[in-house]
Write an enzyme that holds these catalytic residues in place. Structure first.
Site, PDB file in Angstrom:
ATOM      1  N   GLY A 101      30.462 -34.128  28.549  1.00 20.77           N
ATOM      2  CA  GLY A 101      30.171 -35.533  28.320  1.00 20.77           C
ATOM      3  C   GLY A 101      30.378 -36.308  29.610  1.00 20.77           C
TER       4      GLY A 101
ATOM      5  CG  HIS B 218      46.447 -39.746  25.582  1.00 25.09           C
ATOM      6  ND1 HIS B 218      46.164 -39.313  24.297  1.00 25.09           N
ATOM      7  CD2 HIS B 218      45.244 -40.044  26.135  1.00 25.09           C
ATOM      8  CE1 HIS B 218      44.857 -39.362  24.091  1.00 25.09           C
ATOM      9  NE2 HIS B 218      44.284 -39.803  25.201  1.00 25.09           N
TER      10      HIS B 218
ATOM     11  NE  ARG C  78      41.240 -37.879  21.054  1.00 22.08           N
ATOM     12  CZ  ARG C  78      40.900 -38.698  22.026  1.00 22.08           C
ATOM     13  NH1 ARG C  78      41.151 -38.346  23.295  1.00 22.08           N
ATOM     14  NH2 ARG C  78      40.316 -39.853  21.770  1.00 22.08           N
TER      15      ARG C  78
ATOM     16  CD  GLU D 109      48.500 -37.567  22.739  1.00 18.90           C
ATOM     17  OE1 GLU D 109      48.145 -38.753  22.480  1.00 18.90           O
ATOM     18  OE2 GLU D 109      47.853 -36.815  23.478  1.00 18.90           O
TER      19      GLU D 109
ATOM     20  CB  ILE E 193      35.497 -37.212  30.802  1.00 18.30           C
ATOM     21  CG1 ILE E 193      35.784 -38.609  30.253  1.00 18.30           C
ATOM     22  CG2 ILE E 193      36.702 -36.693  31.584  1.00 18.30           C
ATOM     23  CD1 ILE E 193      36.852 -38.635  29.179  1.00 18.30           C
TER      24      ILE E 193
END
Length: 315
Positions: free
Chosen positions: A149, A280, A232, A261, A151
């Site tokens: 994608g 994150h 993720r 997280e 990123i």
């Protein structure tokens, strides 16, 4: 055909005056309400036709009036679960805003791990003058980018520009993008893992990506390999990643996401010398350009919404 009824737009991103002016130009004729995710009241949420920004999912409860939610995040997995939005509510993400920030953060981790700068930093904090031996070069490695994608493509171009050979993985085949030397589909992951020196993962959280990096897959990688994850955290179970690093299945890892997280203070991952971990934060608004792009996406979508046109990044 333009929608003539006045719409109420609730904006919960930290917009400055110039951002508000841009949004209000795009949403001419709308009523704007500004708040934060924390200060937005239940009344504000219920009265909104449009929300720009990430109101916490557990505060939504399928609001009846809400027609469109524009997220300030690239990930939308928390908002597609039952009970959050009505099926008639449009949902769009901020995909395209985070590529530069997250890719550069992950790439910095790669270079740091290749040169063992994490170990030298640890030694510095202990007043130790140490030599940690051989290092590797970005010009000599093959990088597997999992998830091409926004990123992933940014990361691929950075690696390619400095001399790495880049293999890209995506769900379906298409033209090979700039910065990618080979393109494959996700079903070839198992064949490619043993052949590469770096695995850079940028996959979203879905049923197919959940714990996709299994014990068997990490064991199949080179023991000199570096694993990066800025997609993720649930792509790999924490206990599996810990075992891979502590047992030497792979050389090191750089992660900006964890499962869960925040990572609990008693997780053994904290103590691993061959793990570089950040909480994150590679995205968010730490790179000011990211927020400007989010506002641009929201403004363009707001203008399109009022004209009845297609919205960018619709989920």
């Amino acid at each position: 055909m333009e929608i003539m009824m006045e719409k109420t737009v609730l904006v919960v991103i930290p917009a400055e005056e110039r951002h508000k002016e841009k949004l209000e130009r795009a949403g001419k004729g709308c009523r704007f309400v500004y708040a934060s995710p924390q200060t937005a009241t239940e009344e504000m949420i219920e009265a909104a036709d449009v929300i720009i920004g990430n109101v916490k999912p557990d505060r939504l409860h399928e609001p009846e009036r809400l027609q469109w939610l524009q997220l300030n995040s690239a990930g939308a997995d928390a908002y597609v679960k039952p009970g959050i939005l009505r099926s008639t509510t449009m949902l769009t993400s901020a995909t395209g805003a985070y590529g530069k920030a997250v890719a550069e953060h992950s790439f910095a981790m790669l270079l740091m791990l290749q040169k063992k700068l994490n170990l030298y930093r640890d030694a510095q904090t202990k007043n130790e003058w140490s030599d940690f031996g051989t290092v590797t070069s970005i010009t000599d490695v093959t990088v597997l980018v999992v998830g091409l994608g926004d990123i992933g493509l940014h990361f691929a171009r950075l690696a390619s520009a400095l001399g790495a050979r880049v293999i890209g993985l995506k769900r379906s085949m298409g033209p090979c993008p700039e910065g990618v030397h080979e393109l494959h589909t996700m079903d070839e992951l198992d064949n490619l893992l043993p052949k590469v020196d770096v695995v850079a993962s940028f996959v979203p959280s879905t049923a197919t990506t959940y714990h996709m990096y299994t014990k068997e897959r990490l064991m199949a990688m080179k023991d000199t390999a570096i694993f990066l994850n800025s997609g993720r955290g649930d792509a790999v179970a924490s206990e599996v990643l810990y075992e891979a690093l502590s047992e030497g299945w792979i050389a090191s890892a750089g992660i900006d996401v964890t499962e869960p997280e925040p990572l609990p203070a008693d997780s053994p991952l904290w103590q691993l010398p061959n793990l570089m971990m950040t909480p994150h934060i590679s995205g968010q608004f730490h790179l000011p350009e990211t927020f400007e792009r989010i506002v641009d996406i929201a403004a363009a979508n707001l203008e399109a919404y009022l004209k009845g046109e297609n919205l960018r990044n619709r989920i």
